[in-house]
Design an enzyme around this catalytic site. Structure first.
Site, PDB file in Angstrom:
ATOM      1  N   ASP A  70    -149.816 123.624  61.471  1.00 24.31           N
ATOM      2  CA  ASP A  70    -150.949 122.859  61.999  1.00 24.31           C
ATOM      3  C   ASP A  70    -150.385 122.209  63.281  1.00 24.31           C
ATOM      4  OD1 ASP A  70    -153.368 121.717  62.273  1.00 24.31           O
ATOM      5  OD2 ASP A  70    -152.813 119.852  60.762  1.00 24.31           O
ATOM      6  N   ASN A  76    -151.763 123.543  66.753  1.00 23.82           N
ATOM      7  CA  ASN A  76    -151.813 124.389  68.026  1.00 23.82           C
ATOM      8  C   ASN A  76    -152.724 123.689  68.982  1.00 23.82           C
ATOM      9  OD1 ASN A  76    -150.406 126.269  66.330  1.00 23.82           O
ATOM     10  ND2 ASN A  76    -152.134 127.702  66.011  1.00 23.82           N
ATOM     11  N   TRP A  81    -151.221 120.600  70.362  1.00 19.88           N
ATOM     12  CA  TRP A  81    -150.169 121.103  71.559  1.00 19.88           C
ATOM     13  C   TRP A  81    -150.751 121.516  72.770  1.00 19.88           C
ATOM     14  CZ3 TRP A  81    -149.044 125.378  74.295  1.00 19.88           C
ATOM     15  CH2 TRP A  81    -147.744 125.523  74.684  1.00 19.88           C
ATOM     16  N   ARG A  95    -157.097 125.502  74.029  1.00 25.07           N
ATOM     17  CA  ARG A  95    -156.792 125.763  72.514  1.00 25.07           C
ATOM     18  C   ARG A  95    -156.456 126.971  72.150  1.00 25.07           C
ATOM     19  NH1 ARG A  95    -158.372 122.191  68.977  1.00 25.07           N
ATOM     20  NH2 ARG A  95    -158.394 123.642  67.142  1.00 25.07           N
ATOM     21  N   HIS A 100    -153.026 128.624  70.271  1.00 27.01           N
ATOM     22  CA  HIS A 100    -152.808 129.569  69.180  1.00 27.01           C
ATOM     23  C   HIS A 100    -151.757 130.535  69.671  1.00 27.01           C
ATOM     24  CE1 HIS A 100    -155.729 127.518  66.833  1.00 27.01           C
ATOM     25  NE2 HIS A 100    -156.617 127.813  67.595  1.00 27.01           N
ATOM     26  N   ASN A 149    -162.083 127.431  58.770  1.00 26.45           N
ATOM     27  CA  ASN A 149    -161.959 127.873  60.050  1.00 26.45           C
ATOM     28  C   ASN A 149    -163.083 128.661  60.505  1.00 26.45           C
ATOM     29  OD1 ASN A 149    -158.177 127.956  59.675  1.00 26.45           O
ATOM     30  ND2 ASN A 149    -159.419 126.375  60.339  1.00 26.45           N
ATOM     31  N   TRP A 150    -164.003 129.358  59.734  1.00 27.67           N
ATOM     32  CA  TRP A 150    -164.886 129.995  60.144  1.00 27.67           C
ATOM     33  C   TRP A 150    -166.024 129.329  60.756  1.00 27.67           C
ATOM     34  CZ3 TRP A 150    -164.372 134.953  60.349  1.00 27.67           C
ATOM     35  CH2 TRP A 150    -163.730 135.695  59.566  1.00 27.67           C
ATOM     36  N   ARG A 164    -151.460 116.194  54.042  1.00 30.82           N
ATOM     37  CA  ARG A 164    -152.630 116.900  53.372  1.00 30.82           C
ATOM     38  C   ARG A 164    -152.308 118.100  52.884  1.00 30.82           C
ATOM     39  NH1 ARG A 164    -155.942 114.703  57.379  1.00 30.82           N
ATOM     40  NH2 ARG A 164    -155.792 116.786  58.476  1.00 30.82           N
ATOM     41  N   SER A 207    -154.841 120.387  52.424  1.00 30.79           N
ATOM     42  CA  SER A 207    -156.089 121.185  53.013  1.00 30.79           C
ATOM     43  C   SER A 207    -156.663 122.485  52.285  1.00 30.79           C
ATOM     44  CB  SER A 207    -155.833 121.389  54.483  1.00 30.79           C
ATOM     45  OG  SER A 207    -155.681 120.168  55.134  1.00 30.79           O
TER      46      SER A 207
HETATM   47  C1  FPP Z   1    -153.947 124.849  63.130  1.00 23.96           C
HETATM   48  O1  FPP Z   1    -153.878 124.545  64.338  1.00 23.96           O
HETATM   49  C2  FPP Z   1    -153.775 126.493  63.254  1.00 23.96           C
HETATM   50  C3  FPP Z   1    -154.660 127.403  62.946  1.00 23.96           C
HETATM   51  C4  FPP Z   1    -156.066 127.132  62.413  1.00 23.96           C
HETATM   52  C5  FPP Z   1    -154.393 128.699  63.110  1.00 23.96           C
HETATM   53  C6  FPP Z   1    -152.978 129.190  62.803  1.00 23.96           C
HETATM   54  C7  FPP Z   1    -152.931 130.632  63.506  1.00 23.96           C
HETATM   55  C8  FPP Z   1    -151.776 130.688  64.225  1.00 23.96           C
HETATM   56  C9  FPP Z   1    -150.385 130.105  64.002  1.00 23.96           C
HETATM   57  C10 FPP Z   1    -151.601 131.767  65.371  1.00 23.96           C
HETATM   58  C11 FPP Z   1    -151.983 133.255  64.833  1.00 23.96           C
HETATM   59  C12 FPP Z   1    -151.390 133.722  63.582  1.00 23.96           C
HETATM   60  C13 FPP Z   1    -150.939 134.674  63.214  1.00 23.96           C
HETATM   61  C14 FPP Z   1    -150.421 134.826  61.945  1.00 23.96           C
HETATM   62  C15 FPP Z   1    -150.212 135.590  64.358  1.00 23.96           C
HETATM   63  P1  FPP Z   1    -155.205 123.727  64.746  1.00 23.96           P
HETATM   64  O2  FPP Z   1    -156.114 124.398  65.589  1.00 23.96           O
HETATM   65  O3  FPP Z   1    -156.079 123.265  63.570  1.00 23.96           O
HETATM   66  O4  FPP Z   1    -154.562 122.501  65.591  1.00 23.96           O
HETATM   67  P2  FPP Z   1    -155.142 121.022  65.689  1.00 23.96           P
HETATM   68  O5  FPP Z   1    -155.409 120.518  64.569  1.00 23.96           O
HETATM   69  O6  FPP Z   1    -154.088 120.449  66.684  1.00 23.96           O
HETATM   70  O7  FPP Z   1    -156.533 120.990  66.506  1.00 23.96           O
END
Ligand code: FPP
Length: 245
Positions: free
Chosen positions: A18, A20, A23, A31, A35, A66-67, A192, A194
């Protein structure tokens, strides 16, 4: 390896990757860039777990929820997944890592499913570690599916309802071929689960870190494992009972 007790490794490590998005905004980037950096952190985590001798690594890569993200973000995540698989397949093969998936794989696009099937086929001989990607995964959906498949078995007469045990239930989950996670890590300072591996994590040691996933390094992973190795896993027993065993 650096202060790690090789005799007390978690057999199965599961990670909620979690942070990305945060960051990216912290670094004034889009965003999607977060990722992308997250995918690099995936490479490093896979390599480190393989080096340590962890047998199962399960990564929460895309949840059913996430969809509902903006379409361009969903597309970017799927594209990243395809790129990751194409770029890593040779390395996974060479390192003996078998790819597996859990989740509603039929909900993924044809292209992604094809790439996943190819990678699973190409890595099926891998014996050193199982890397499982949770994709379109939701634990409650998994539990509902499990109930359905148990009812089907009872209706078909292949299972008696009196014979349904916790093991029967585990054996109908997406994770039927793997042990429960011993260590579950979540990054980004959220406390969490989740909707991730709810049944399977009944006795998992939970490790939360404020580090955002793209910043999660090999050293952060070793910290989590060292922390795990200081825990006393009692499974409902007392400390004294454990030492008597
Ligand atoms: C959560 O960060 C992360 C995700 C929803 C997706 C995870 C995907 C990757 C790590 C990259 C691709 C995966 C592979 C297997 C190559 P968030 O977007 O919810 O972050 P935030 O809570 O800070 O918004």
């Amino acid at each position: 390896m650096e202060g790690i007790d090789q005799t007390n490794l978690p057999r199965h490590v599961a990670i909620i990757m979690d942070g990305n998005g945060r960051w990216a905004s912290k670094n004034a980037l889009r965003r999607v860039v977060g990722h992308k950096r997250g995918a690099q952190a995936v490479r490093s985590a896979v390599r480190t777990c393989r080096e340590l001798g962890i047998q199962y690594l399960t990564l929460f890569a895309f949840s059913v929820e996430n969809w509902n993200r903006p379409a361009d973000e969903v597309e970017a995540l799927m594209a990243l997944l395809e790129d990751y698989l194409s770029a890593e397949v040779e390395d996974l093969k060479e390192k003996g890592i078998r790819l597996a998936t859990i989740g509603d794989i039929d909900a993924l696009s044809c292209g992604v499913r094809h790439r996943l099937a190819e990678t699973m086929r190409e890595t099926e001989q891998g014996r050193s570690m199982v890397l499982t990607l949770a994709l379109s995964y939701g634990s409650r959906d998994e539990i509902v599916e499990t109930v359905r498949s148990i009812i089907d078995a009872v209706t078909a007469g292949t299972l008696c309802s009196e014979d349904i045990t916790k093991e029967t239930f585990s054996n109908h989950l997406y994770t039927k071929n793997m042990p429960d996670p011993d260590l579950l890590i979540r990054t980004s300072g959220e406390y969490r689960l989740s909707n991730f591996l709810l049944w399977q994590s009944a006795y998992a040691e939970l490790y939360f870190t404020p580090v955002l996933w793209p910043d999660f390094t090999r050293e952060n992973l070793l910290d989590a494992i060292r922390d795990y190795q200081c825990r006393e896993r009692r499974f409902g027993l007392t400390s004294d009972q454990l030492t008597e065993k």
